[in-house]
Design a protein around this motif. Sequence first.
Motif, PDB file in Angstrom:
ATOM      1  N   UNK A  35      24.598  21.732  -4.945  1.00 20.69           N
ATOM      2  CA  UNK A  35      25.078  21.942  -3.734  1.00 20.69           C
ATOM      3  C   UNK A  35      26.040  21.064  -2.895  1.00 20.69           C
ATOM      4  N   UNK A  36      25.893  19.863  -3.120  1.00 17.70           N
ATOM      5  CA  UNK A  36      27.010  19.025  -2.703  1.00 17.70           C
ATOM      6  C   UNK A  36      28.368  19.201  -3.277  1.00 17.70           C
ATOM      7  N   UNK A  37      28.426  19.667  -4.541  1.00 16.23           N
ATOM      8  CA  UNK A  37      30.010  20.035  -5.052  1.00 16.23           C
ATOM      9  C   UNK A  37      30.115  21.429  -4.501  1.00 16.23           C
ATOM     10  N   UNK A  38      29.275  22.275  -4.422  1.00 20.23           N
ATOM     11  CA  UNK A  38      29.733  23.417  -3.689  1.00 20.23           C
ATOM     12  C   UNK A  38      30.079  23.358  -2.269  1.00 20.23           C
ATOM     13  N   UNK A  39      29.424  22.543  -1.584  1.00 21.59           N
ATOM     14  CA  UNK A  39      29.833  22.469  -0.037  1.00 21.59           C
ATOM     15  C   UNK A  39      31.373  21.644   0.092  1.00 21.59           C
ATOM     16  N   UNK A  40      31.432  20.573  -0.818  1.00 20.77           N
ATOM     17  CA  UNK A  40      32.639  19.749  -0.624  1.00 20.77           C
ATOM     18  C   UNK A  40      33.780  20.695  -1.293  1.00 20.77           C
ATOM     19  N   UNK A  41      33.633  21.495  -2.222  1.00 20.77           N
ATOM     20  CA  UNK A  41      34.886  22.327  -2.581  1.00 20.77           C
ATOM     21  C   UNK A  41      35.207  23.290  -1.655  1.00 20.77           C
ATOM     22  N   UNK A  42      34.023  24.067  -1.210  1.00 18.12           N
ATOM     23  CA  UNK A  42      34.307  25.000  -0.093  1.00 18.12           C
ATOM     24  C   UNK A  42      34.844  24.654   1.034  1.00 18.12           C
ATOM     25  N   UNK A  43      34.800  23.203   1.374  1.00 18.37           N
ATOM     26  CA  UNK A  43      35.430  22.786   2.765  1.00 18.37           C
ATOM     27  C   UNK A  43      36.810  22.366   2.523  1.00 18.37           C
ATOM     28  N   UNK A  45      40.819  23.232   1.078  1.00 21.82           N
ATOM     29  CA  UNK A  45      41.746  24.164   0.552  1.00 21.82           C
ATOM     30  C   UNK A  45      42.806  23.401  -0.343  1.00 21.82           C
ATOM     31  N   UNK A  46      42.822  23.955  -1.582  1.00 26.90           N
ATOM     32  CA  UNK A  46      43.900  23.367  -2.328  1.00 26.90           C
ATOM     33  C   UNK A  46      44.782  24.550  -2.886  1.00 26.90           C
ATOM     34  N   UNK A  47      46.210  24.073  -3.212  1.00 26.42           N
ATOM     35  CA  UNK A  47      47.142  25.168  -3.414  1.00 26.42           C
ATOM     36  C   UNK A  47      46.589  25.964  -4.782  1.00 26.42           C
ATOM     37  N   UNK A  48      46.372  25.351  -5.912  1.00 20.97           N
ATOM     38  CA  UNK A  48      46.279  26.284  -6.916  1.00 20.97           C
ATOM     39  C   UNK A  48      44.856  26.642  -7.108  1.00 20.97           C
ATOM     40  N   UNK A  49      44.459  27.976  -6.666  1.00 19.24           N
ATOM     41  CA  UNK A  49      43.104  28.029  -6.419  1.00 19.24           C
ATOM     42  C   UNK A  49      42.210  28.510  -7.789  1.00 19.24           C
ATOM     43  N   UNK A  50      42.879  28.676  -8.830  1.00 16.57           N
ATOM     44  CA  UNK A  50      42.258  29.180 -10.098  1.00 16.57           C
ATOM     45  C   UNK A  50      41.325  28.110 -10.593  1.00 16.57           C
ATOM     46  N   UNK A  51      41.691  26.794 -10.846  1.00 21.71           N
ATOM     47  CA  UNK A  51      40.623  25.837 -11.186  1.00 21.71           C
ATOM     48  C   UNK A  51      39.547  25.686 -10.265  1.00 21.71           C
ATOM     49  N   UNK A  52      39.994  25.500  -9.020  1.00 21.07           N
ATOM     50  CA  UNK A  52      38.947  25.692  -8.117  1.00 21.07           C
ATOM     51  C   UNK A  52      37.929  26.965  -8.039  1.00 21.07           C
ATOM     52  N   UNK A  53      38.452  28.149  -8.171  1.00 21.33           N
ATOM     53  CA  UNK A  53      37.400  29.117  -8.464  1.00 21.33           C
ATOM     54  C   UNK A  53      36.416  28.903  -9.680  1.00 21.33           C
ATOM     55  N   UNK A  54      36.890  28.280 -10.676  1.00 24.17           N
ATOM     56  CA  UNK A  54      35.865  27.953 -11.481  1.00 24.17           C
ATOM     57  C   UNK A  54      34.796  27.031 -11.363  1.00 24.17           C
ATOM     58  N   UNK A  55      35.474  26.038 -10.733  1.00 22.82           N
ATOM     59  CA  UNK A  55      34.485  24.901  -9.955  1.00 22.82           C
ATOM     60  C   UNK A  55      33.534  25.617  -9.114  1.00 22.82           C
ATOM     61  N   UNK A  56      33.828  26.553  -7.986  1.00 21.29           N
ATOM     62  CA  UNK A  56      33.113  27.193  -7.255  1.00 21.29           C
ATOM     63  C   UNK A  56      31.924  27.967  -8.131  1.00 21.29           C
ATOM     64  N   UNK A  57      32.468  28.871  -8.998  1.00 17.86           N
ATOM     65  CA  UNK A  57      31.652  29.563  -9.824  1.00 17.86           C
ATOM     66  C   UNK A  57      30.553  28.691 -10.523  1.00 17.86           C
ATOM     67  N   UNK A  58      30.940  27.596 -11.156  1.00 20.96           N
ATOM     68  CA  UNK A  58      29.872  26.886 -11.798  1.00 20.96           C
ATOM     69  C   UNK A  58      28.920  26.318 -10.725  1.00 20.96           C
ATOM     70  N   UNK A  59      29.236  26.019  -9.629  1.00 23.91           N
ATOM     71  CA  UNK A  59      28.322  25.313  -8.677  1.00 23.91           C
ATOM     72  C   UNK A  59      27.335  26.269  -8.113  1.00 23.91           C
ATOM     73  N   UNK A  60      27.905  27.533  -7.848  1.00 23.04           N
ATOM     74  CA  UNK A  60      27.135  28.490  -7.167  1.00 23.04           C
ATOM     75  C   UNK A  60      26.140  29.087  -8.619  1.00 23.04           C
ATOM     76  N   UNK A  61      26.719  29.613  -9.731  1.00 18.98           N
ATOM     77  CA  UNK A  61      26.107  29.928 -10.575  1.00 18.98           C
ATOM     78  C   UNK A  61      24.737  29.089 -10.972  1.00 18.98           C
ATOM     79  N   UNK A  62      25.177  27.602 -11.284  1.00 22.84           N
ATOM     80  CA  UNK A  62      24.060  26.617 -11.812  1.00 22.84           C
ATOM     81  C   UNK A  62      23.201  26.317 -10.511  1.00 22.84           C
ATOM     82  N   UNK A  63      23.462  26.554  -9.325  1.00 24.13           N
ATOM     83  CA  UNK A  63      22.727  26.293  -8.113  1.00 24.13           C
ATOM     84  C   UNK A  63      21.615  27.585  -8.073  1.00 24.13           C
ATOM     85  N   UNK A  64      22.072  28.663  -8.210  1.00 22.85           N
ATOM     86  CA  UNK A  64      20.996  29.731  -8.177  1.00 22.85           C
ATOM     87  C   UNK A  64      20.280  29.836  -9.423  1.00 22.85           C
TER      88      UNK A  64
END
Length: 153
Positions: A35-43, A45-64
Amino acid sequence: MAATTAQPMGTLPSGVGICTTFPDLFYLPELVFGGLVWILVASTHVDPPNPLGWVMFVSVFCFVMTFLCMVIFSSGAHKNSSGWAAVDVAYHALAAFFYLSAGVALAYITVLQGSFQNLKIHRIDIAAVVFAFVATLFYFIHTILSAIRWKNF
């Protein structure tokens, strides 16, 4: 001296037992650090969004999924079958691999963007990288202990 009730080898805990036995004791730290990874990454904005999209997917998927596994085990819906022990091992191995890949991608982006961002955002990204690797460690330990439990099932 408090009496402890140990789970017999080859049984899956249910109810409050998931808060007192290994490897199920790792559910809460996995949820917290994920959840901390999810919150920190969501807070940030990084210019290349593609790797951070993967990080967000992983953190949300694993949390759920971790929350769902915790609910299934705590409610006793698993009925103490060896199939659920195998699912536990497979899911936590997949989650450890996903978090490792997400942590590496996040660390790479943090290093690349380090000199181009302000210091506050850079520190948030560093914290997200650290928490991603801590979550990886918890999922990996959970995988090993679940595999030992599955072997003894």
